[in-house]
Design a protein around this motif. Structure first.
Motif, short mmCIF file in Angstrom:
data_model
loop_
_atom_site.label_atom_id
_atom_site.label_comp_id
_atom_site.label_asym_id
_atom_site.label_seq_id
_atom_site.Cartn_x
_atom_site.Cartn_y
_atom_site.Cartn_z
N SER A 30 6.20 9.79 24.73
CA SER A 30 4.93 9.12 25.05
C SER A 30 5.00 8.38 26.37
O SER A 30 6.08 8.02 26.85
CB SER A 30 4.60 8.11 23.94
N VAL A 31 3.84 8.14 26.95
CA VAL A 31 3.71 7.15 28.01
C VAL A 31 3.30 5.86 27.31
O VAL A 31 2.42 5.86 26.45
CB VAL A 31 2.70 7.57 29.09
N VAL A 32 3.99 4.76 27.60
CA VAL A 32 3.83 3.50 26.88
C VAL A 32 3.25 2.44 27.82
O VAL A 32 3.70 2.30 28.96
CB VAL A 32 5.18 3.01 26.32
N ALA A 33 2.25 1.73 27.34
CA ALA A 33 1.62 0.66 28.12
C ALA A 33 1.68 -0.65 27.33
O ALA A 33 1.75 -0.64 26.10
CB ALA A 33 0.17 1.01 28.44
N ALA A 34 1.63 -1.74 28.07
CA ALA A 34 1.57 -3.06 27.43
C ALA A 34 0.57 -3.93 28.16
O ALA A 34 0.30 -3.75 29.35
CB ALA A 34 2.95 -3.73 27.44
N ALA A 35 0.00 -4.86 27.42
CA ALA A 35 -0.89 -5.88 27.97
C ALA A 35 -0.41 -7.23 27.48
O ALA A 35 -0.07 -7.37 26.30
CB ALA A 35 -2.33 -5.62 27.52
N VAL A 36 -0.37 -8.20 28.36
CA VAL A 36 0.17 -9.52 28.02
C VAL A 36 -0.71 -10.61 28.60
O VAL A 36 -1.04 -10.59 29.80
CB VAL A 36 1.61 -9.70 28.56
N ILE A 37 -1.09 -11.57 27.76
CA ILE A 37 -1.76 -12.79 28.22
C ILE A 37 -0.74 -13.92 28.09
O ILE A 37 -0.39 -14.33 26.98
CB ILE A 37 -3.02 -13.12 27.39
N LEU A 38 -0.22 -14.39 29.21
CA LEU A 38 0.76 -15.47 29.18
C LEU A 38 0.08 -16.81 28.97
O LEU A 38 -1.10 -16.98 29.29
CB LEU A 38 1.56 -15.49 30.49
N ASP A 39 0.84 -17.76 28.47
CA ASP A 39 0.35 -19.11 28.25
C ASP A 39 0.59 -19.92 29.53
O ASP A 39 1.74 -20.16 29.89
CB ASP A 39 1.10 -19.74 27.07
N PRO A 40 -0.46 -20.34 30.24
CA PRO A 40 -0.25 -21.10 31.48
C PRO A 40 0.53 -22.39 31.25
O PRO A 40 1.18 -22.89 32.18
CB PRO A 40 -1.68 -21.41 31.95
N ALA A 41 0.49 -22.92 30.03
CA ALA A 41 1.21 -24.16 29.73
C ALA A 41 2.70 -23.92 29.46
O ALA A 41 3.47 -24.87 29.37
CB ALA A 41 0.57 -24.86 28.53
N ARG A 42 3.09 -22.66 29.32
CA ARG A 42 4.49 -22.35 29.01
C ARG A 42 4.99 -21.24 29.94
O ARG A 42 5.21 -20.11 29.52
CB ARG A 42 4.64 -21.92 27.56
N PRO A 43 5.18 -21.55 31.22
CA PRO A 43 5.66 -20.52 32.16
C PRO A 43 7.04 -20.02 31.77
O PRO A 43 7.87 -20.78 31.25
CB PRO A 43 5.67 -21.25 33.50
N LEU A 44 7.27 -18.74 32.00
CA LEU A 44 8.54 -18.11 31.63
C LEU A 44 9.38 -17.89 32.88
O LEU A 44 8.89 -17.42 33.90
CB LEU A 44 8.27 -16.78 30.94
N ASP A 45 10.66 -18.20 32.77
CA ASP A 45 11.58 -18.00 33.89
C ASP A 45 12.17 -16.60 33.84
O ASP A 45 12.39 -16.04 32.77
CB ASP A 45 12.73 -19.02 33.82
N GLY A 46 12.43 -16.04 35.01
CA GLY A 46 13.18 -14.79 35.08
C GLY A 46 12.38 -13.53 34.98
O GLY A 46 12.96 -12.43 34.94
N LEU A 47 11.05 -13.63 34.94
CA LEU A 47 10.25 -12.42 34.87
C LEU A 47 10.33 -11.66 36.18
O LEU A 47 10.28 -12.25 37.26
CB LEU A 47 8.78 -12.76 34.55
N ALA A 48 10.45 -10.34 36.09
CA ALA A 48 10.55 -9.50 37.28
C ALA A 48 10.20 -8.08 36.86
O ALA A 48 10.07 -7.77 35.67
CB ALA A 48 11.96 -9.55 37.86
N ASP A 49 10.06 -7.22 37.85
CA ASP A 49 9.87 -5.80 37.61
C ASP A 49 10.95 -5.33 36.64
O ASP A 49 12.14 -5.53 36.88
CB ASP A 49 9.96 -5.07 38.95
#
Length: 201
Positions: A30-49
């Motif tokens: 399959s081709v797999v897709a994702a959608a994400v709504i992040l919480d502006p009050a809880r930023p995540l460290d280390g996100l990258a391609d």
């Protein structure tokens, strides 16, 4: 390399969904897709391609994203749908399915690439978006981890094809296995290397 211009987003609310896909190039699955709504009050460290992260780091971030995002969804278009629609349209179908599966309705989309997937929601396409916005990076990580898991499952069923190593991409090892063992039901019949082998079997 030319530096990309600053990303200007025409939306200021909290229901911004990053959207990305994995699996356009492989010959199988399959081709797999994702959608994400992040919480502006809880930023995540280390996100990258996702392609620039190790498998272990992706899996760790996948867990954190699922725990801390306001909403997320992973969806796919099957190999049969890829064959019926072509990979471009199947990719957009998977993206629309992921957007529609979000538990919290998005108000605006940021989609990796240069085309929106034809969803009714407003948004913008962002070239190299997984390196330019955390929500798209988060979506790329979820999609990559999910598709890699599918390839590991396929590897367990058909170990001679080497899916755990090449993840379905047309490497020399995969093409050799395809020639020697023939296509599987999970192979994308519309892709040229698979179509050539089907003609011979």
């Amino acid at each position: 390399m030319t530096e990309l211009p600053p990303l200007v987003i025409d939306y200021a609310g909290e229901r911004l969904a990053g959207v990305d896909e994995v699996g356009r190039g492989p010959l199988v699955g399959s081709v797999v897709a994702a959608a994400v709504i992040l919480d502006p009050a809880r930023p995540l460290d280390g996100l990258a391609d996702s392609k620039k992260l190790t498998a272990r780091r992706r899996e760790a971030l996948d867990e954190v994203i699922r725990q801390q995002a306001l909403a997320f969804a992973v969806a796919e278009a099957t190999a049969a749908e890829v064959d019926a629609l072509n990979i471009y349209h199947a990719t957009h179908l998977a993206m629309r399915r992921a957007i529609d599966a979000l538990a919290l309705r998005a108000e605006y989309l940021l989609v990796d690439g240069n085309r929106l997937p034809g969803h009714a929601l407003p948004g913008q396409a962002v070239v190299k978006g997984d390196a330019r916005h955390d929500a798209i990076a988060a979506a790329s990580i979820l999609a990559k981890v999910a598709r890699d898991a599918q390839m590991l499952s396929l590897d367990a069923r058909y170990p001679a094809y080497g899916f755990a190593r090449h993840k379905g991409y047309p490497t020399k090892a995969h093409l050799a296995a395809l020639e020697w063992l023939g296509p599987l039901p999970e192979h994308r019949r519309s892709f040229a290397p698979v179509a050539r082998q089907l003609a011979l079997w």
